[in-house]
Enzyme design. Structure first.
Site, PDB file in Angstrom:
ATOM      1  N   ALA A  64     -10.117 -27.268  61.997  1.00  0.00           N
ATOM      2  CA  ALA A  64      -8.678 -27.317  62.276  1.00  0.00           C
ATOM      3  C   ALA A  64      -8.440 -26.545  63.567  1.00  0.00           C
ATOM      4  O   ALA A  64      -9.224 -25.652  63.925  1.00  0.00           O
ATOM      5  CB  ALA A  64      -7.924 -26.693  61.116  1.00  0.00           C
ATOM      6  N   GLY A 109     -12.781 -27.532  58.846  1.00  0.00           N
ATOM      7  CA  GLY A 109     -12.259 -28.862  58.534  1.00  0.00           C
ATOM      8  C   GLY A 109     -13.224 -29.986  58.891  1.00  0.00           C
ATOM      9  O   GLY A 109     -13.159 -31.068  58.310  1.00  0.00           O
ATOM     10  N   GLU A 112     -15.425 -30.305  56.022  1.00  0.00           N
ATOM     11  CA  GLU A 112     -14.592 -30.827  54.925  1.00  0.00           C
ATOM     12  C   GLU A 112     -14.325 -32.327  55.080  1.00  0.00           C
ATOM     13  O   GLU A 112     -14.337 -33.070  54.096  1.00  0.00           O
ATOM     14  CB  GLU A 112     -13.280 -30.036  54.852  1.00  0.00           C
ATOM     15  CG  GLU A 112     -13.520 -28.613  54.364  1.00  0.00           C
ATOM     16  CD  GLU A 112     -12.294 -27.720  54.503  1.00  0.00           C
ATOM     17  OE1 GLU A 112     -11.825 -27.555  55.650  1.00  0.00           O
ATOM     18  OE2 GLU A 112     -11.816 -27.200  53.487  1.00  0.00           O
ATOM     19  N   GLU A 132     -14.166 -20.245  57.718  1.00  0.00           N
ATOM     20  CA  GLU A 132     -12.759 -19.836  57.632  1.00  0.00           C
ATOM     21  C   GLU A 132     -12.580 -18.358  57.322  1.00  0.00           C
ATOM     22  O   GLU A 132     -11.647 -17.724  57.813  1.00  0.00           O
ATOM     23  CB  GLU A 132     -12.020 -20.681  56.572  1.00  0.00           C
ATOM     24  CG  GLU A 132     -11.758 -22.115  56.997  1.00  0.00           C
ATOM     25  CD  GLU A 132     -12.897 -23.066  56.658  1.00  0.00           C
ATOM     26  OE1 GLU A 132     -14.006 -22.596  56.313  1.00  0.00           O
ATOM     27  OE2 GLU A 132     -12.687 -24.287  56.730  1.00  0.00           O
TER      28      GLU A 132
END
Ligand code: CAA
Length: 258
Positions: A64, A109, A112, A132
């Protein structure tokens, strides 16, 4: 300019996340554009498989967008997280297999997104990680839930709480990816798998994916019963008639009219 490049050939859609200047990091605009591209591809009845990859030779998705997240309020973060979940659920629930062709960094992300795909092929230079916690965050696009299901609790906790990265050979060893290939062969390998898939019965594949997905959240007994009903339902399809007839006539089946 769009952050997504779409290409359709031979019943395969290739969707490329195109923000190489930020190593394909995902802000709200990129999430929205990718979601629309995925929806468009899977709604197209001529598409039998989707390949998802990143532009450039360095990164699949570096996560992200940290710069955008640093300015977000809690309410905005919830909206951003929900948008990510919506995108990844669309990928995971797709009626056709989505293949992640991981061409470099797949961090946060990025890992993910690959986890929501049905199949992951990595280039040798691929790097996976859930860093993260290094930012004072946790994986927010399903990493705490999907990673554990793929590699088990011990490895998932090591990756998530440790925040470190793993290279492609380790990703292969722990079952995070299906195969590792030289960078120049990544898309060829993904297309090879996709081509095999699109030659098979699309309805049977849709139903198989549905059984696999639902089975993960059910007891074995319930999953087996669900599979049994779905298996029987397929006996009323033209696809099954064609598949079995083609076998008996010793010819390849013709499942697709397009
Ligand atoms: N967000 C925003 N920008 C990013 C980014 C990210 N996640 N990752 C890389 N970039 C940008 C860099 O800021 C840089 O831009 P500028 O030149 O404008 O400064 C550009 O991409 C190139 O990056 P680097 O110069 O850092 O390249 P590098 O080769 O030295 O390092 C890297 C590559 C190791 C991937 C490093 O960029 C990095 O650590 N990126 C962050 C990875 C990360 O922590 N991802 C998780 C994000 S949190 C998340 O994803 C939450 C969630 O669960 C949804």
């Amino acid at each position: 300019m769009s952050f997504i490049i779409k290409n359709i050939a031979d019943n395969i859609a290739t969707v490329t996340i195109n923000r190489p200047e930020a190593l394909n990091a995902m802000n709200m605009t990129v999430v929205g554009e990718l979601h629309r591209a995925v929806n468009e591809a899977i709604a197209n009845p001529t598409i039998g498989a989707v390949i998802l990859t990143g532009a450039g030779d360095k990164s699949f998705v570096a996560g992200a967008d940290i710069k955008a997240m640093s300015q977000m309020t809690k309410t905005e973060a919830l909206k951003f997280g929900r948008a990510g979940h919506g995108l990844l659920n669309a990928i995971e629930n797709a009626p056709v297999p989505v293949i992640a062709a991981v061409n470099g960094f797949a961090l946060g992300g990025g890992t993910e997104i690959s986890l929501a795909c049905h199949i992951r092929i990595a280039a040798i230079n691929a790097v996976f990680g859930q860093p993260e916690v290094c930012l004072g965050l946790i994986p927010g696009w399903g990493g705490t839930q999907r990673l554990i299901r793929l590699v088990g609790k011990g490895k998932a906790v090591e990756m998530i709480a440790g925040g470190g990265t793993i290279k492609s050979d380790e990703a292969l060893r722990i079952g995070l990816v299906n195969a590792v290939v030289p960078p120049a062969e990544l898309l060829t390998k993904a297309r090879e798998i996709a081509t095999r898939i699109v030659g098979n019965g699309p309805e049977a594949i849709r139903v198989a994916l549905d059984c696999i997905r639902r089975g993960q959240d059910r007891s074995l007994t319930d999953g087996l019963e669900y599979e049994l009903q779905a298996f029987a339902d397929l006996f009323e399809t033209a696809e099954m008639q064609e598949g079995t007839l083609a076998f008996m006539e010793k010819r390849p089946p013709e499942f697709r009219k397009d």
